[in-house]
Structures are given as structure tokens and as C-alpha cells.
Write a protein that holds these residues in place. Structure first.
Motif, PDB file in Angstrom:
ATOM      1  N   UNK A  20       0.827  -1.212   0.000  1.00 52.14           N
ATOM      2  CA  UNK A  20       0.000   0.000   0.000  1.00 52.14           C
ATOM      3  C   UNK A  20       0.858   1.257   0.000  1.00 52.14           C
ATOM      4  N   UNK A  21       1.947   1.224   0.754  1.00 50.19           N
ATOM      5  CA  UNK A  21       2.843   2.377   0.751  1.00 50.19           C
ATOM      6  C   UNK A  21       3.409   2.609  -0.648  1.00 50.19           C
ATOM      7  N   UNK A  22       3.837   1.535  -1.304  1.00 53.15           N
ATOM      8  CA  UNK A  22       4.367   1.665  -2.658  1.00 53.15           C
ATOM      9  C   UNK A  22       3.305   2.109  -3.659  1.00 53.15           C
ATOM     10  N   UNK A  23       2.108   1.558  -3.530  1.00 53.87           N
ATOM     11  CA  UNK A  23       1.036   1.900  -4.466  1.00 53.87           C
ATOM     12  C   UNK A  23       0.472   3.293  -4.223  1.00 53.87           C
ATOM     13  N   UNK A  24       0.733   3.841  -3.047  1.00 53.03           N
ATOM     14  CA  UNK A  24       0.212   5.182  -2.767  1.00 53.03           C
ATOM     15  C   UNK A  24       0.797   6.209  -3.724  1.00 53.03           C
ATOM     16  N   UNK A  25       2.003   5.998  -4.181  1.00 58.20           N
ATOM     17  CA  UNK A  25       2.611   6.912  -5.159  1.00 58.20           C
ATOM     18  C   UNK A  25       1.796   6.901  -6.448  1.00 58.20           C
ATOM     19  N   UNK A  26       1.424   5.717  -6.892  1.00 55.79           N
ATOM     20  CA  UNK A  26       0.613   5.585  -8.097  1.00 55.79           C
ATOM     21  C   UNK A  26      -0.771   6.202  -7.905  1.00 55.79           C
ATOM     22  N   UNK A  27      -1.349   6.005  -6.755  1.00 59.35           N
ATOM     23  CA  UNK A  27      -2.685   6.537  -6.498  1.00 59.35           C
ATOM     24  C   UNK A  27      -2.669   8.074  -6.406  1.00 59.35           C
ATOM     25  N   UNK A  29      -0.538   9.971  -7.983  1.00 60.45           N
ATOM     26  CA  UNK A  29      -0.367  10.404  -9.367  1.00 60.45           C
ATOM     27  C   UNK A  29      -1.708  10.392 -10.103  1.00 60.45           C
ATOM     28  N   UNK A  30      -2.495   9.335  -9.912  1.00 57.85           N
ATOM     29  CA  UNK A  30      -3.796   9.238 -10.577  1.00 57.85           C
ATOM     30  C   UNK A  30      -4.731  10.335 -10.080  1.00 57.85           C
ATOM     31  N   UNK A  31      -4.706  10.623  -8.797  1.00 54.74           N
ATOM     32  CA  UNK A  31      -5.528  11.714  -8.269  1.00 54.74           C
ATOM     33  C   UNK A  31      -5.117  13.042  -8.873  1.00 54.74           C
ATOM     34  N   UNK A  38      -9.871  18.623 -17.572  1.00 55.65           N
ATOM     35  CA  UNK A  38     -10.880  17.698 -18.085  1.00 55.65           C
ATOM     36  C   UNK A  38     -10.261  16.703 -19.057  1.00 55.65           C
ATOM     37  N   UNK A  39      -9.325  17.173 -19.867  1.00 55.74           N
ATOM     38  CA  UNK A  39      -8.667  16.293 -20.829  1.00 55.74           C
ATOM     39  C   UNK A  39      -7.857  15.206 -20.120  1.00 55.74           C
ATOM     40  N   UNK A  40      -7.096  15.595 -19.096  1.00 60.71           N
ATOM     41  CA  UNK A  40      -6.298  14.579 -18.397  1.00 60.71           C
ATOM     42  C   UNK A  40      -7.203  13.615 -17.621  1.00 60.71           C
ATOM     43  N   UNK A  41      -8.350  14.103 -17.133  1.00 57.02           N
ATOM     44  CA  UNK A  41      -9.308  13.221 -16.488  1.00 57.02           C
ATOM     45  C   UNK A  41      -9.815  12.170 -17.466  1.00 57.02           C
ATOM     46  N   UNK A  56      -4.386  -3.780 -11.465  1.00 57.67           N
ATOM     47  CA  UNK A  56      -3.679  -2.986 -10.456  1.00 57.67           C
ATOM     48  C   UNK A  56      -4.667  -2.423  -9.441  1.00 57.67           C
ATOM     49  N   UNK A  57      -5.812  -1.913  -9.915  1.00 56.10           N
ATOM     50  CA  UNK A  57      -6.830  -1.401  -9.005  1.00 56.10           C
ATOM     51  C   UNK A  57      -7.358  -2.511  -8.094  1.00 56.10           C
ATOM     52  N   UNK A  58      -7.512  -3.705  -8.665  1.00 57.95           N
ATOM     53  CA  UNK A  58      -7.961  -4.833  -7.857  1.00 57.95           C
ATOM     54  C   UNK A  58      -6.930  -5.149  -6.774  1.00 57.95           C
ATOM     55  N   UNK A  59      -5.650  -5.142  -7.136  1.00 58.61           N
ATOM     56  CA  UNK A  59      -4.598  -5.400  -6.145  1.00 58.61           C
ATOM     57  C   UNK A  59      -4.603  -4.352  -5.036  1.00 58.61           C
ATOM     58  N   UNK A  60      -4.800  -3.093  -5.407  1.00 57.00           N
ATOM     59  CA  UNK A  60      -4.865  -2.023  -4.408  1.00 57.00           C
ATOM     60  C   UNK A  60      -6.048  -2.262  -3.473  1.00 57.00           C
ATOM     61  N   UNK A  61      -7.208  -2.572  -4.043  1.00 57.75           N
ATOM     62  CA  UNK A  61      -8.409  -2.790  -3.230  1.00 57.75           C
ATOM     63  C   UNK A  61      -8.242  -3.996  -2.304  1.00 57.75           C
ATOM     64  N   UNK A  62      -7.663  -5.076  -2.818  1.00 57.79           N
ATOM     65  CA  UNK A  62      -7.465  -6.276  -2.007  1.00 57.79           C
ATOM     66  C   UNK A  62      -6.458  -6.012  -0.887  1.00 57.79           C
ATOM     67  N   UNK A  63      -5.369  -5.341  -1.210  1.00 59.23           N
ATOM     68  CA  UNK A  63      -4.365  -5.030  -0.187  1.00 59.23           C
ATOM     69  C   UNK A  63      -4.949  -4.119   0.890  1.00 59.23           C
TER      70      UNK A  63
END
Length: 111
Positions: A20-27, A29-31, A38-41, A56-63
Motif C-alpha cells: 500500500x505504501x508503494x502503491x500510494x505513489x501511483x494513487x 499520481x492518478x488523483x 478535463x482532458x487529463x481526467x 492494479x486497481x484490484x490489487x490495491x483494493x485487495x491489499x
């Protein structure tokens, strides 16, 4: 070496925390990308609809789910419930079963 279920639950709790700590960087970035324009969204929405992104989203949710369940188990034990060997084994098994059920539910929701 055969580890007891309580050891596996503890190891998985630590691994999910590191993940989760590692994936927080990705999350984060996505936020940031979703709020930039609007275009980047729209571009992010297109990227997140791919199978790899869904995995990847499934892995984040499961973790996150596993880590939360195990954390609640630790809090309950801090209040003095389930501190015996039998209680610890029951708690570990319960967390694992609930996490597996949640993983299936997350999979159904994401895909």
C-alpha cells in the motif's frame, strides 16, 4: 518449515502495508492527473479501463481490504479479546476468509 496461520496472517499484514505504501505513489499520481484538467481526467479514465489497470486497481483494493481487516483484528486484540492461542488462530482465519470473500467481490465490481 511450516508456519502457523497466525504467522501467515501477520506476514501478509506487513506485506500488504508495504504494498500500500508503494502503491500510494501511483494513487496520488492518478488523483493529480484526474484533477489537472478535463482532458487529463478523460485520458486517465481511458487508461483505467484497460485490463492491466483494472488488475492494479484490484490489487490495491485487495491489499487495502486485507490490511484494514487485519488492523481491526489487532485493535480488537488490544482491547483484550482473542489474546489466547485459540482466539489468535480464529482471528487470523476469519481475516483470511473475509479477505478472500472481499477479493472476489472486488473482482466482480471492478470487472
Amino acid at each position: 518449515m511450516k508456519l502457523p496461520v497466525t504467522a501467515w496472517a501477520s506476514i501478509a499484514h506487513r506485506v500488504s502495508g508495504v504494498a500500500l505504501f508503494g502503491m500510494s505513489i501511483l494513487m496520488v499520481w492518478a488523483l493529480d492527473a484526474s484533477l489537472a484538467s478535463e482532458q487529463s481526467f478523460n485520458e486517465l479514465a481511458a487508461v483505467l479501463s484497460s485490463p492491466v489497470a483494472k488488475a492494479i486497481l484490484w490489487l490495491v483494493a485487495v491489499a487495502l481490504t486485507y490490511h484494514s481487516l487485519a488492523g481491526v483484528k489487532h485493535i480488537v486484540m488490544d482491547f483484550g479479546y482473542g489474546e489466547t492461542l485459540e482466539g489468535g488462530v480464529f482471528g487470523a482465519r476469519l481475516v483470511i476468509v473475509l479477505a478472500v470473500v472481499a477479493a472476489v467481490v472486488w473482482g466482480l465490481l471492478i470487472w
